[in-house]
Write a protein that holds these residues in place. Structure first.
Motif, PDB file in Angstrom:
ATOM      1  N   THR A   1       0.832  -1.201   0.000  1.00  0.00           N
ATOM      2  CA  THR A   1       0.000   0.000   0.000  1.00  0.00           C
ATOM      3  C   THR A   1       0.865   1.248   0.000  1.00  0.00           C
ATOM      4  OG1 THR A   1      -1.717  -1.191   1.223  1.00  0.00           O
ATOM      5  CG2 THR A   1      -1.853   1.209   1.218  1.00  0.00           C
ATOM      6  N   TYR A   2       1.929   1.219   0.764  1.00  0.00           N
ATOM      7  CA  TYR A   2       2.844   2.358   0.821  1.00  0.00           C
ATOM      8  C   TYR A   2       3.547   2.563  -0.524  1.00  0.00           C
ATOM      9  CZ  TYR A   2       6.907   5.165   2.122  1.00  0.00           C
ATOM     10  OH  TYR A   2       7.867   6.134   2.171  1.00  0.00           O
ATOM     11  N   LEU A   3       3.912   1.464  -1.186  1.00  0.00           N
ATOM     12  CA  LEU A   3       4.686   1.565  -2.422  1.00  0.00           C
ATOM     13  C   LEU A   3       3.826   1.889  -3.642  1.00  0.00           C
ATOM     14  CD1 LEU A   3       7.142  -1.448  -1.977  1.00  0.00           C
ATOM     15  CD2 LEU A   3       7.635   0.983  -1.663  1.00  0.00           C
ATOM     16  N   THR A   4       2.683   1.207  -3.777  1.00  0.00           N
ATOM     17  CA  THR A   4       1.894   1.327  -5.013  1.00  0.00           C
ATOM     18  C   THR A   4       0.450   1.745  -4.798  1.00  0.00           C
ATOM     19  OG1 THR A   4       1.264  -1.020  -4.969  1.00  0.00           O
ATOM     20  CG2 THR A   4       3.327  -0.454  -6.089  1.00  0.00           C
ATOM     21  N   GLY A   5      -0.034   1.675  -3.569  1.00  0.00           N
ATOM     22  CA  GLY A   5      -1.445   1.954  -3.328  1.00  0.00           C
ATOM     23  C   GLY A   5      -2.292   0.737  -3.661  1.00  0.00           C
ATOM     24  N   PRO A   6      -3.534   0.678  -3.171  1.00  0.00           N
ATOM     25  CA  PRO A   6      -4.409  -0.468  -3.436  1.00  0.00           C
ATOM     26  C   PRO A   6      -4.806  -0.552  -4.904  1.00  0.00           C
ATOM     27  CG  PRO A   6      -5.206   0.852  -1.584  1.00  0.00           C
ATOM     28  CD  PRO A   6      -4.158   1.662  -2.278  1.00  0.00           C
ATOM     29  N   SER A   7      -5.123  -1.760  -5.337  1.00  0.00           N
ATOM     30  CA  SER A   7      -5.636  -1.995  -6.688  1.00  0.00           C
ATOM     31  C   SER A   7      -7.128  -2.287  -6.611  1.00  0.00           C
ATOM     32  CB  SER A   7      -4.912  -3.185  -7.329  1.00  0.00           C
ATOM     33  OG  SER A   7      -3.522  -2.944  -7.417  1.00  0.00           O
TER      34      SER A   7
ATOM     35  N   TRP B   1      -5.649   7.386   5.046  1.00  0.00           N
ATOM     36  CA  TRP B   1      -6.455   6.726   6.071  1.00  0.00           C
ATOM     37  C   TRP B   1      -6.324   5.209   6.012  1.00  0.00           C
ATOM     38  CZ3 TRP B   1     -11.574   9.669   4.580  1.00  0.00           C
ATOM     39  CH2 TRP B   1     -11.398  11.044   4.836  1.00  0.00           C
ATOM     40  N   ILE B   2      -5.667   4.701   4.962  1.00  0.00           N
ATOM     41  CA  ILE B   2      -5.599   3.261   4.726  1.00  0.00           C
ATOM     42  C   ILE B   2      -4.420   2.652   5.479  1.00  0.00           C
ATOM     43  CG2 ILE B   2      -5.333   1.459   2.975  1.00  0.00           C
ATOM     44  CD1 ILE B   2      -6.580   3.414   0.958  1.00  0.00           C
ATOM     45  N   LEU B   3      -4.723   1.625   6.265  1.00  0.00           N
ATOM     46  CA  LEU B   3      -3.668   0.905   6.970  1.00  0.00           C
ATOM     47  C   LEU B   3      -2.911   0.001   6.008  1.00  0.00           C
ATOM     48  CD1 LEU B   3      -2.253  -0.022   9.596  1.00  0.00           C
ATOM     49  CD2 LEU B   3      -4.061  -1.742   9.822  1.00  0.00           C
ATOM     50  N   GLY B   4      -3.629  -0.705   5.158  1.00  0.00           N
ATOM     51  CA  GLY B   4      -2.982  -1.600   4.208  1.00  0.00           C
ATOM     52  C   GLY B   4      -3.981  -2.533   3.555  1.00  0.00           C
ATOM     53  N   THR B   5      -3.448  -3.455   2.765  1.00  0.00           N
ATOM     54  CA  THR B   5      -4.259  -4.415   2.017  1.00  0.00           C
ATOM     55  C   THR B   5      -4.333  -5.736   2.775  1.00  0.00           C
ATOM     56  OG1 THR B   5      -3.502  -3.412  -0.051  1.00  0.00           O
ATOM     57  CG2 THR B   5      -4.500  -5.593  -0.192  1.00  0.00           C
TER      58      THR B   5
END
Length: 204
Positions: A79-85, A181-185
């Protein structure tokens, strides 16, 4: 006296030999072992921080993909590198509210896209998402997505898989989800009474 002197000399010789056993090679080996141990601990800590954050699911909004009281592990690195898909399940704080529990929903629209819900179906950039309509229930409430919503450069639109029992981006008190606001995938789920453990894949 001679016997005592001999014993004393033997003791000093033995002590001297023991001291000689601590060689530079042994010191290097010990330092090498300490170094690799520290490196392993640091790597393990980084893996836990990046891939091992655990979040508990609240409610049935993601059934049948995920169930209430299950726990999911979150990948913060991708998520930090590319963001969610599109199709990824993410964990996020609604409106960045740190006093809230994490919400877990599926990404259906990406930054820069226009999303709308018409007659219970999902439209992105004016095109009905046929696959989405085939997989998920027709939405009874469009909420704020009854009108077109243009997503900003860091905004995502999310929905629960259990469309008619989900508080998500259609709700005015949640709305679009900003990347900050996103913690991760979500990548792995475990526990819970109904859910089984396993890797969580994309919904594409």
């Amino acid at each position: 006296m001679a016997f005592r002197r001999r014993r004393k000399n033997e003791f000093h010789l033995e002590y001297h030999n023991k001291k000689k056993k601590i060689t530079p090679q042994i010191i290097r080996e010990v330092l090498s072992w300490v170094f690799y141990t520290v490196v392993a601990i640091v790597i393990a800590a980084m893996l836990v921080m990046g891939f091992g954050k655990s979040v508990e699911l609240v409610g049935d909004s993601m059934e049948p993909s995920l169930y209430a009281d299950q726990y999911v592990l979150v990948n913060k690195v991708s998520t930090y590198l590319t963001g969610p898909s599109r199709g990824d399940i993410i964990a996020f704080l609604p409106n960045g509210n740190t006093n809230s529990h994490y919400y877990v929903k599926r990404v259906v629209a990406l930054p820069g896209e226009t999303v709308q819900i018409i007659d219970g179906a999902l439209y992105i950039n004016g095109t009905m998402q046929v696959t989405d309509s085939e997989v998920y229930d027709k939405m009874e409430e469009a909420g704020i997505a009854a009108s077109p919503i243009k997503l900003g450069a860091d905004e995502y639109f999310v929905l629960g898989d259990n469309r008619n029992s989900s508080e998500d981006s259609r709700s005015a008190n949640i709305g679009v989800v900003k990347e900050s606001w996103i913690l991760g995938t979500v990548w792995y789920a475990y526990g819970g009474e109904q859910g089984s453990s396993g890797i969580v894949g994309s919904g594409d």
